[in-house]
Design a protein around this motif. Structure first.
Motif, PDB file in Angstrom:
ATOM      1  N   SER A 118       0.854  -1.181   0.000  1.00  0.00           N
ATOM      2  CA  SER A 118       0.000   0.000   0.000  1.00  0.00           C
ATOM      3  C   SER A 118       0.890   1.231   0.000  1.00  0.00           C
ATOM      4  N   ASN A 168       2.018  -6.486  -9.195  1.00  0.00           N
ATOM      5  CA  ASN A 168       1.343  -6.267  -7.923  1.00  0.00           C
ATOM      6  C   ASN A 168       1.763  -4.943  -7.298  1.00  0.00           C
ATOM      7  N   LYS A 213      -0.699  -1.236  -6.751  1.00  0.00           N
ATOM      8  CA  LYS A 213      -0.981  -0.694  -5.421  1.00  0.00           C
ATOM      9  C   LYS A 213      -0.417   0.717  -5.248  1.00  0.00           C
TER      10      LYS A 213
END
Length: 373
Positions: A150, A172, A176
């Motif tokens: 995050s 990925n 994010k």
């Protein structure tokens, strides 16, 4: 007065001056030290190169002291350059520093390992959830696929010679980063990512550099770009077979140096390269709205080869074109110029004198300026 007495007095005066100088030096050092101790907490960033330290332990101690003195505060920048060959268990050391910097809410993080024989794993537990991080630059290390990512504030991501333990790790990571604007990816020989999906609604600049390796025998690589806000695209890559641009963005600046992994034995004219021709067509359509473009002679040769089979898209918005010629024939340039009706400036980088030939080129724009460099 005897000469000996004069020398004695001179010696005493000299000693007194040296003592005074030593006293002043010590006083300044002590004052500076006290002052530095006071000001240390006002230093909001660190930029260190281990090469500037004769003793590696001093480098380690300096970084430890900086992080310790900023305990409970926040730091603006944390930049380290080192050679992991000279450190025992460098991965644990660097991961600890990066974790601490992340806890100190670092905004700009830059960590470079210049040792190329192996890649220490960058696996700090806090880095990938650092809410304050605005820019991240990593060089010469391995990255895992973290369980939780995050990075709500990250706008600039630069990855150079990074190896990934999981082929989905980078995808990925990108997914994010909701406000990511700039992504620069300079790939290593075998980074573990055969297929790269770049999906970002906020991305403005994408730079993809894979270089060239004569002994490269890995399976074909593929790059898919889905970034509708993309404005600047730079590709320098002879090894990636396919660049797919989805949701064609309004790219205004492009620098293209790729042959889509084609060789003299694999030209677009071969029957089994029909799919490759379709990919090249879609790629050219994807960048056809560009206003400023630089292109290598090798990429221009692919376009020339493609034009012998399918009509090229028209680059109506292209006003400035820069062409880099190497050992390829410059005669293929007119084919591309014919689909640039509004071209205003043509810059050709070539050592030989081809000015006369350029004047004979068919130019749909009568006001095009030709510059030879």
């Amino acid at each position: 007065m005897k000469v000996s007495n004069i020398l004695f007095l001179m010696s005493n005066d000299l000693i007194s001056e040296l003592d005074y100088f030593d006293y002043i030096t010590r006083l300044i050092a002590k004052t500076t030290q006290n002052r530095w101790t006071t000001l240390w907490k006002d230093v909001s960033g660190l930029d260190l190169d281990a090469e500037d330290f004769y003793i590696r332990e001093t480098f380690v101690s300096f970084v430890d002291n900086f992080l310790e003195r900023n305990h409970g505060l926040s730091i603006h920048r944390f930049k380290l350059k080192y050679d992991s060959f000279y450190f025992e268990e460098p991965a644990g050391l660097i991961n600890g520093w990066v974790d601490t910097a992340a806890r100190l809410k670092v905004e700009h993080l830059d960590v470079s390992d210049s040792f190329s024989e192996w890649d220490p794993m960058m696996n700090p537990t806090v880095l990938y959830t650092c809410s304050n991080l605005v820019s991240l630059r990593l060089v010469g290390m391995g990255l895992p696929n973290p369980e939780r990512v995050s990075l709500p504030s990250l706008k600039t991501l630069v990855l150079i010679l990074i190896d990934f333990t999981n082929k989905w790790a980078l995808e990925n990571l990108i997914s994010k980063c909701p406000v990511l604007e700039n992504f620069c990816f300079e790939r290593s020989y075998d980074d573990g990512i055969p297929i790269l999906h770049v999906h970002s609604k906020s991305l403005l600049t994408f730079m993809h550099d894979a270089g060239y390796h004569e002994d490269y025998e890995e399976e074909d690589r593929f790059v898919e770009i889905d970034a509708p806000m993309l404005k600047c695209l730079k590709i320098s890559d002879d090894r990636t077979s396919s660049f797919i641009i989805k949701s064609p963005p309004s790219v205004v600046e492009a620098d293209i140096d790729t042959v889509f992994n084609l060789t003299s034995e694999r030209s677009l004219g071969i029957a089994n390269e029909v799919q490759k021709r379709e990919m090249v067509r879609d790629f050219l359509v994807g960048i056809s709205r560009v206003k400023d473009m630089s292109i290598s002679s090798s990429a221009l040769e692919v376009i020339y080869d493609y034009s012998r089979h399918v009509q090229l898209p028209v680059f109506r918005n292209l006003y400035t074109l820069r062409v880099r010629f190497d050992s390829y024939m410059w005669e293929m340039l007119p084919v591309f110029l014919e689909v640039c009706p509004n071209l205003k400036t043509l810059v050709v980088k070539e050592e030989s004198d081809i000015f006369i030939e350029l004047l004979n080129f068919l130019r749909l724009s009568s006001s095009c300026q030709i510059i030879i460099r």
